[in-house]
Write an enzyme that holds these catalytic residues in place. Sequence first.
Site, PDB file in Angstrom:
ATOM      1  N   TYR A   1     -11.187  -6.457  10.988  1.00 35.54           N
ATOM      2  CA  TYR A   1     -12.396  -7.004  10.376  1.00 35.54           C
ATOM      3  C   TYR A   1     -11.971  -7.886   9.220  1.00 35.54           C
ATOM      4  O   TYR A   1     -10.789  -7.944   8.869  1.00 35.54           O
ATOM      5  CB  TYR A   1     -13.312  -5.892   9.858  1.00 35.54           C
ATOM      6  CG  TYR A   1     -12.617  -4.570   9.836  1.00 35.54           C
ATOM      7  CD1 TYR A   1     -11.703  -4.295   8.848  1.00 35.54           C
ATOM      8  CD2 TYR A   1     -12.821  -3.627  10.845  1.00 35.54           C
ATOM      9  CE1 TYR A   1     -11.024  -3.100   8.846  1.00 35.54           C
ATOM     10  CE2 TYR A   1     -12.137  -2.432  10.849  1.00 35.54           C
ATOM     11  CZ  TYR A   1     -11.248  -2.166   9.847  1.00 35.54           C
ATOM     12  OH  TYR A   1     -10.563  -1.003   9.853  1.00 35.54           O
TER      13      TYR A   1
ATOM     14  N   HIS B   1       2.851  -3.311   6.675  1.00 41.10           N
ATOM     15  CA  HIS B   1       1.907  -2.231   6.410  1.00 41.10           C
ATOM     16  C   HIS B   1       2.024  -1.189   7.521  1.00 41.10           C
ATOM     17  O   HIS B   1       2.796  -1.343   8.453  1.00 41.10           O
ATOM     18  CB  HIS B   1       0.478  -2.785   6.384  1.00 41.10           C
ATOM     19  CG  HIS B   1       0.210  -3.708   5.235  1.00 41.10           C
ATOM     20  ND1 HIS B   1      -0.508  -3.332   4.137  1.00 41.10           N
ATOM     21  CD2 HIS B   1       0.557  -5.003   5.018  1.00 41.10           C
ATOM     22  CE1 HIS B   1      -0.591  -4.334   3.290  1.00 41.10           C
ATOM     23  NE2 HIS B   1       0.055  -5.370   3.797  1.00 41.10           N
TER      24      HIS B   1
ATOM     25  N   ARG C   1      -3.269   4.692  -2.339  1.00 43.82           N
ATOM     26  CA  ARG C   1      -3.060   3.394  -1.694  1.00 43.82           C
ATOM     27  C   ARG C   1      -2.829   2.258  -2.694  1.00 43.82           C
ATOM     28  O   ARG C   1      -2.099   1.309  -2.449  1.00 43.82           O
ATOM     29  CB  ARG C   1      -4.305   3.090  -0.851  1.00 43.82           C
ATOM     30  CG  ARG C   1      -4.501   1.658  -0.387  1.00 43.82           C
ATOM     31  CD  ARG C   1      -5.833   1.581   0.354  1.00 43.82           C
ATOM     32  NE  ARG C   1      -6.320   0.232   0.572  1.00 43.82           N
ATOM     33  CZ  ARG C   1      -6.173  -0.432   1.717  1.00 43.82           C
ATOM     34  NH1 ARG C   1      -5.523   0.095   2.719  1.00 43.82           N
ATOM     35  NH2 ARG C   1      -6.687  -1.632   1.854  1.00 43.82           N
TER      36      ARG C   1
ATOM     37  N   HIS D   1       0.871  -1.191   0.000  1.00 41.03           N
ATOM     38  CA  HIS D   1       0.000   0.000   0.000  1.00 41.03           C
ATOM     39  C   HIS D   1       0.897   1.226   0.000  1.00 41.03           C
ATOM     40  O   HIS D   1       1.649   1.466   0.941  1.00 41.03           O
ATOM     41  CB  HIS D   1      -0.904  -0.002   1.235  1.00 41.03           C
ATOM     42  CG  HIS D   1      -1.969  -1.053   1.163  1.00 41.03           C
ATOM     43  ND1 HIS D   1      -2.433  -1.733   2.259  1.00 41.03           N
ATOM     44  CD2 HIS D   1      -2.672  -1.522   0.094  1.00 41.03           C
ATOM     45  CE1 HIS D   1      -3.385  -2.582   1.874  1.00 41.03           C
ATOM     46  NE2 HIS D   1      -3.540  -2.481   0.571  1.00 41.03           N
TER      47      HIS D   1
ATOM     48  N   ARG E   1      -5.902  -7.030  -1.883  1.00 39.00           N
ATOM     49  CA  ARG E   1      -7.197  -7.708  -2.054  1.00 39.00           C
ATOM     50  C   ARG E   1      -7.196  -8.528  -3.341  1.00 39.00           C
ATOM     51  O   ARG E   1      -8.211  -9.074  -3.733  1.00 39.00           O
ATOM     52  CB  ARG E   1      -8.351  -6.689  -2.150  1.00 39.00           C
ATOM     53  CG  ARG E   1      -8.544  -5.823  -0.930  1.00 39.00           C
ATOM     54  CD  ARG E   1      -9.043  -6.637   0.252  1.00 39.00           C
ATOM     55  NE  ARG E   1      -9.237  -5.776   1.419  1.00 39.00           N
ATOM     56  CZ  ARG E   1      -8.250  -5.324   2.186  1.00 39.00           C
ATOM     57  NH1 ARG E   1      -7.001  -5.696   1.942  1.00 39.00           N
ATOM     58  NH2 ARG E   1      -8.497  -4.538   3.202  1.00 39.00           N
TER      59      ARG E   1
ATOM     60  N   ARG F   1       0.757   4.495   0.324  1.00 34.39           N
ATOM     61  CA  ARG F   1       0.818   5.652   1.230  1.00 34.39           C
ATOM     62  C   ARG F   1       1.433   5.306   2.581  1.00 34.39           C
ATOM     63  O   ARG F   1       1.647   6.186   3.407  1.00 34.39           O
ATOM     64  CB  ARG F   1      -0.576   6.219   1.422  1.00 34.39           C
ATOM     65  CG  ARG F   1      -1.541   5.280   2.128  1.00 34.39           C
ATOM     66  CD  ARG F   1      -2.917   5.901   2.126  1.00 34.39           C
ATOM     67  NE  ARG F   1      -3.928   5.003   2.642  1.00 34.39           N
ATOM     68  CZ  ARG F   1      -5.227   5.292   2.633  1.00 34.39           C
ATOM     69  NH1 ARG F   1      -5.632   6.434   2.130  1.00 34.39           N
ATOM     70  NH2 ARG F   1      -6.102   4.451   3.113  1.00 34.39           N
ATOM     71  N   GLU F   2       1.703   4.025   2.819  1.00 33.45           N
ATOM     72  CA  GLU F   2       2.233   3.598   4.115  1.00 33.45           C
ATOM     73  C   GLU F   2       3.757   3.687   4.072  1.00 33.45           C
ATOM     74  O   GLU F   2       4.474   2.695   4.085  1.00 33.45           O
ATOM     75  CB  GLU F   2       1.712   2.184   4.410  1.00 33.45           C
ATOM     76  CG  GLU F   2       0.181   2.171   4.483  1.00 33.45           C
ATOM     77  CD  GLU F   2      -0.459   0.786   4.347  1.00 33.45           C
ATOM     78  OE1 GLU F   2       0.276  -0.222   4.375  1.00 33.45           O
ATOM     79  OE2 GLU F   2      -1.695   0.718   4.199  1.00 33.45           O
TER      80      GLU F   2
ATOM     81  N   GLU G   1       1.277  -4.205  11.066  1.00 34.71           N
ATOM     82  CA  GLU G   1       0.921  -2.788  10.980  1.00 34.71           C
ATOM     83  C   GLU G   1       1.926  -2.061  11.859  1.00 34.71           C
ATOM     84  O   GLU G   1       1.918  -2.229  13.082  1.00 34.71           O
ATOM     85  CB  GLU G   1      -0.496  -2.539  11.507  1.00 34.71           C
ATOM     86  CG  GLU G   1      -1.611  -3.213  10.728  1.00 34.71           C
ATOM     87  CD  GLU G   1      -1.954  -2.499   9.432  1.00 34.71           C
ATOM     88  OE1 GLU G   1      -1.262  -1.524   9.079  1.00 34.71           O
ATOM     89  OE2 GLU G   1      -2.911  -2.936   8.775  1.00 34.71           O
TER      90      GLU G   1
HETATM   91 ZN    ZN Z   1      -1.649  -1.509   4.202  1.00 32.34          ZN
END
Ligand code: ZN
Length: 446
Positions: free
Chosen positions: A375, A323, A252, A197, A271, A199-200, A398
């Site tokens: 989730y 992430h 992202r 991703h 995904r 933007r991370e 994360e």
């Molecule tokens: Zn991420």
Amino acid sequence: MRVTTACVALLALGLVIETSRAHPLQESRKRRSEDGTVSYSGYKLFRTDVPLPQLPVVDSLDSSDGVDVWSWRYNDQRLEYELDVLTPPDVEQQVKQVFSDYQLNYQEVIEDLQSAINLELGDDELLWNRPGHPMTWEKYHSGEDMNQFLDYLQGRYPHLVTLIEIGKSFENRTLRVAKVSTGGENKPAIWIDGGIHSREWVSPATAMFILHRLVEFNWEDHEIISEFDWYILPLANPDGYEYTRHHDRLWRKTRSINPEMPKCVGVDANRNFELKWMEGGSSSNPCSDIYAGPSPFSEPETRAIRDFLLENKDQLKVYLSMHAYSQMWMLPWGHSQVRPKNYDDLFEVAQKATNALEKSYGTKYRIGTIPELLYVATGSSGDYALGTVGIPYSFSLELRDLGRYGFILPREQIMPTAQETYDGIKAMAQAVFEKLQMTNSTQIGA
Ligand SMILES: [Zn+2]
């Protein structure tokens, strides 16, 4: 509202937010400065704690165009969600009214996002360069700088580092894996990727630091480093990363163009893997930030990772994807509440890793499966690594922080974040090594 969590979309105790109707901030609505960069001037980040009965607040926020929920974290002790809500200036009053209608207290965490972005970029003139490469851990570097560092490492440490091109991005950037190996046959291997991703930003920065430690400080942790071959892909989504640097800091997805929907660019690479693809926590709307793609592995970036993992599946024992943000050491599955068969082993390793991670700066991580902490999310790389490839130790991290800065983590935090993550990964490697010796088996079961 666009549902664009730190990483995953949501299914909260039976309340499914229909992500496919999410309408992200339209490209035409984004304000751009003269050089074409999206400006986040006047955007505020609000934090609010939402008890479960008030969770429909999300639907109400939905009516405020351009509102972006950055992160949802479930607090299972207080039975509530912590929401970080990015709010454009023109709907600020509307959003505050929604909070008030639902009797929610809120805090202003970031007063002006553009100022935070400017601070994060800082003044490059102040930085010094090492001989041979431009890499530091004092700022967020370009993909080009990262490539120069990779070249430098291979040139300077040819006995340790081999660069492997595993494919090309949609915009034809090379996806480069650095293999770190002290030699020898039939060693178990660890895969680490950063920046899926875009933007991370602290994720690729941390991946580069890990590489630096594995190679340039190899002597310090020689024993544990030598037990494995290490494969590091620091920048898994280089097109997206480039886009965040020059056009939109909060991008992202990948940058692939769907000819049928040319205005909605990109796919959520996390995904797009083929395991329970599109079965929850992802979107079929190409404009969504969690768009799963027209088909599994529609993206050249995810195909390259897939092919490499499959090719090396006998050797790989750890898959680790980095992430940001929320400080979590996450275990499979993402696709359901069911725990994998080797959950206890995964948990034990994660516990040792997070204990070591906490030592230097006191940074606390939570451990759990993805739905336990957040989730349901399907089509993730971590699920694919365990479920399809059969890599027994699959983790998704994360990194910092807990939402004070979110994606715009100040450059002063790169070094401590990278250092503590390296400590955690080293402890993870040690724990996995001991487990592999104990079981003396390659089948831990998925
Ligand atoms: Zn991420």
